[in-house]
Design an enzyme around this catalytic site. Structure first.
Site, PDB file in Angstrom:
ATOM      1  N   ARG A 149       0.873  -1.177   0.000  1.00  0.00           N
ATOM      2  CA  ARG A 149       0.000   0.000   0.000  1.00  0.00           C
ATOM      3  C   ARG A 149       0.910   1.226   0.000  1.00  0.00           C
ATOM      4  O   ARG A 149       2.052   1.169   0.466  1.00  0.00           O
ATOM      5  CB  ARG A 149      -0.889   0.021   1.236  1.00  0.00           C
ATOM      6  CG  ARG A 149      -1.813  -1.195   1.376  1.00  0.00           C
ATOM      7  CD  ARG A 149      -2.622  -1.103   2.661  1.00  0.00           C
ATOM      8  NE  ARG A 149      -3.565  -2.212   2.805  1.00  0.00           N
ATOM      9  CZ  ARG A 149      -3.306  -3.338   3.465  1.00  0.00           C
ATOM     10  NH1 ARG A 149      -2.124  -3.502   4.043  1.00  0.00           N
ATOM     11  NH2 ARG A 149      -4.218  -4.288   3.547  1.00  0.00           N
ATOM     12  N   LYS A 173      -2.224  -2.325   7.955  1.00  0.00           N
ATOM     13  CA  LYS A 173      -3.409  -1.831   8.662  1.00  0.00           C
ATOM     14  C   LYS A 173      -3.492  -2.450  10.055  1.00  0.00           C
ATOM     15  O   LYS A 173      -3.191  -3.622  10.241  1.00  0.00           O
ATOM     16  CB  LYS A 173      -4.673  -2.181   7.873  1.00  0.00           C
ATOM     17  CG  LYS A 173      -4.855  -1.347   6.611  1.00  0.00           C
ATOM     18  CD  LYS A 173      -6.184  -1.650   5.948  1.00  0.00           C
ATOM     19  CE  LYS A 173      -6.423  -0.740   4.751  1.00  0.00           C
ATOM     20  NZ  LYS A 173      -7.718  -1.026   4.095  1.00  0.00           N
ATOM     21  N   HIS A 245      -2.136   2.250  -5.939  1.00  0.00           N
ATOM     22  CA  HIS A 245      -2.965   1.060  -5.756  1.00  0.00           C
ATOM     23  C   HIS A 245      -3.075   0.256  -7.054  1.00  0.00           C
ATOM     24  O   HIS A 245      -3.300  -0.954  -7.018  1.00  0.00           O
ATOM     25  CB  HIS A 245      -4.350   1.456  -5.252  1.00  0.00           C
ATOM     26  CG  HIS A 245      -4.812   0.629  -4.098  1.00  0.00           C
ATOM     27  ND1 HIS A 245      -4.149   0.604  -2.881  1.00  0.00           N
ATOM     28  CD2 HIS A 245      -5.848  -0.238  -3.962  1.00  0.00           C
ATOM     29  CE1 HIS A 245      -4.772  -0.226  -2.065  1.00  0.00           C
ATOM     30  NE2 HIS A 245      -5.804  -0.755  -2.695  1.00  0.00           N
ATOM     31  N   ARG A 248      -0.394  -2.176  -6.973  1.00  0.00           N
ATOM     32  CA  ARG A 248      -0.718  -3.231  -6.005  1.00  0.00           C
ATOM     33  C   ARG A 248      -1.692  -4.243  -6.630  1.00  0.00           C
ATOM     34  O   ARG A 248      -1.503  -5.453  -6.507  1.00  0.00           O
ATOM     35  CB  ARG A 248      -1.327  -2.587  -4.754  1.00  0.00           C
ATOM     36  CG  ARG A 248      -1.798  -3.564  -3.671  1.00  0.00           C
ATOM     37  CD  ARG A 248      -2.198  -2.751  -2.434  1.00  0.00           C
ATOM     38  NE  ARG A 248      -3.043  -3.486  -1.512  1.00  0.00           N
ATOM     39  CZ  ARG A 248      -2.583  -4.290  -0.543  1.00  0.00           C
ATOM     40  NH1 ARG A 248      -1.280  -4.491  -0.423  1.00  0.00           N
ATOM     41  NH2 ARG A 248      -3.424  -4.900   0.273  1.00  0.00           N
ATOM     42  N   HIS A 271      -4.103  -9.008   3.534  1.00  0.00           N
ATOM     43  CA  HIS A 271      -5.556  -9.038   3.659  1.00  0.00           C
ATOM     44  C   HIS A 271      -5.958  -9.883   4.860  1.00  0.00           C
ATOM     45  O   HIS A 271      -5.483 -11.004   5.022  1.00  0.00           O
ATOM     46  CB  HIS A 271      -6.207  -9.634   2.397  1.00  0.00           C
ATOM     47  CG  HIS A 271      -6.214  -8.706   1.226  1.00  0.00           C
ATOM     48  ND1 HIS A 271      -6.416  -9.129  -0.067  1.00  0.00           N
ATOM     49  CD2 HIS A 271      -6.035  -7.363   1.149  1.00  0.00           C
ATOM     50  CE1 HIS A 271      -6.364  -8.092  -0.880  1.00  0.00           C
ATOM     51  NE2 HIS A 271      -6.139  -7.007  -0.165  1.00  0.00           N
ATOM     52  N   TYR A 280      -9.435 -10.909  -7.112  1.00  0.00           N
ATOM     53  CA  TYR A 280      -8.474 -11.024  -8.201  1.00  0.00           C
ATOM     54  C   TYR A 280      -8.683 -12.281  -9.027  1.00  0.00           C
ATOM     55  O   TYR A 280      -8.227 -12.368 -10.161  1.00  0.00           O
ATOM     56  CB  TYR A 280      -7.038 -10.990  -7.644  1.00  0.00           C
ATOM     57  CG  TYR A 280      -6.729  -9.681  -6.961  1.00  0.00           C
ATOM     58  CD1 TYR A 280      -6.503  -8.529  -7.696  1.00  0.00           C
ATOM     59  CD2 TYR A 280      -6.699  -9.591  -5.576  1.00  0.00           C
ATOM     60  CE1 TYR A 280      -6.248  -7.320  -7.072  1.00  0.00           C
ATOM     61  CE2 TYR A 280      -6.445  -8.384  -4.943  1.00  0.00           C
ATOM     62  CZ  TYR A 280      -6.221  -7.256  -5.700  1.00  0.00           C
ATOM     63  OH  TYR A 280      -5.983  -6.071  -5.078  1.00  0.00           O
TER      64      TYR A 280
END
Length: 299
Positions: A149, A173, A245, A248, A271, A280
């Site tokens: 990110r 995150k 992004h 990414r 994730h 994806y």
């Protein structure tokens, strides 16, 4: 309890007890501030513990009427649920008014990606005769090689780069740490930048361990990375709207199209849920469908 008191305590709870990132905390608090503004506009003198389910329904309906996307509406509801759960936890509320509220159907959209030739086209447009060009090449290589990110790229530390092992430690995150691989090309250009450009900067106090710096020796901002990519895409003649992004997404898509294990990609992207990564696979299915259409004799 007044709204300012509730917002201040909620902010502290998210930062200290939930360990959310500053961006997430800001988004959650902003959502509750929107609710407070709605109450003022509607001339409803209600404190945080007096808001009913019906009022919240009207608030969400207003957001929808203003054109807020389903995704943004769902995120706002998530913030509301977190806020009222906090009030219940603090024994300030007995019944959660968000219990019967449902998020709008957001669906799933396929993220924009670059093909591998487009990635090469983007990289070829960089002027490597300048310090900025060397930095741009290094950060693009790292973004595409590791799927970071933009916030993770800007926060990357020198002490977390293990070049000999081909890995980097990334803080994602929720302050969750993960190890991500970094390719030889990325490491090569990163070394060119670190030794040839960064090593000659007047580094400001507090930025000694930050990998990517501005020409003034301060940590690189996310805005700078966005702006750099946008200008580069124009120079490269790419008509797509490209952001950090995008690289990414391209990283994940190209791995899965190449046959990479979905859980491995999940781990590299950081994730929390495999369902986030599964988006994806839709791109992969499109790719397979195209192959069948072009080459199968019965198609």
């Amino acid at each position: 309890m007044t709204w300012p008191q509730a917002l201040k305590q909620f902010d502290g709870y998210l930062r200290l007890e939930k360990s959310l990132s500053p961006n997430s905390v800001e988004a959650y608090v902003r959502d509750i501030s929107k609710l407070q503004q709605f109450l003022i506009i509607q001339k409803l003198s209600l404190g945080p513990t007096q808001v009913s389910t019906e009022v919240l329904r009207e608030f969400l309906a207003t957001l929808q009427g203003l054109g807020l996307s389903a995704t943004s509406q769902a995120r706002t509801l998530s913030g509301l649920k977190a806020f009222f759960s906090f009030l219940i936890m603090e024994d300030l509320l007995k019944i959660d008014p968000t219990d019967t509220l449902e998020a709008p159907k957001t669906g799933r959209h396929l993220p924009d990606t670059l093909s591998y030739p487009e990635v090469e086209q983007l990289l070829a447009a960089i002027d490597l005769s300048t310090d900025e060009g060397l930095r741009t090449r290094a950060l693009l290589e790292v973004l595409y090689s590791s799927g970071l990110r933009v916030s993770e790229l800007c926060d990357l530390r020198l002490s977390n780069i293990y070049a000999d092992e081909g890995f980097m430690k990334v803080v994602g995150k929720g302050n969750k740490e993960r190890l991500v691989p970094v390719g030889r090309e990325a490491l090569k250009h990163l070394n060119f930048y670190l030794s040839g450009v960064r090593g000659h900067l007047d580094i400001k106090p507090g930025a000694e361990d930050v990998a990517f710096l501005s020409k003034n020796g301060r940590p690189l901002s996310r805005i700078t990375v966005f702006t750099t990519l946008k200008k580069l895409a124009e120079q490269a003649g790419l008509r797509k709207t490209i952001s950090p992004h995008t690289l990414r997404h391209s990283f994940a898509t190209h791995l899965i199209e190449g046959g990479a294990d979905l859980r491995a990609v999940q781990e590299m992207l950081g994730h929390a849920s495999i369902t986030t990564t599964e988006i994806y696979t839709h791109l992969d299915r499109d790719f397979l469908r195209q192959v069948i259409t072009e080459f199968h004799p019965r198609s």
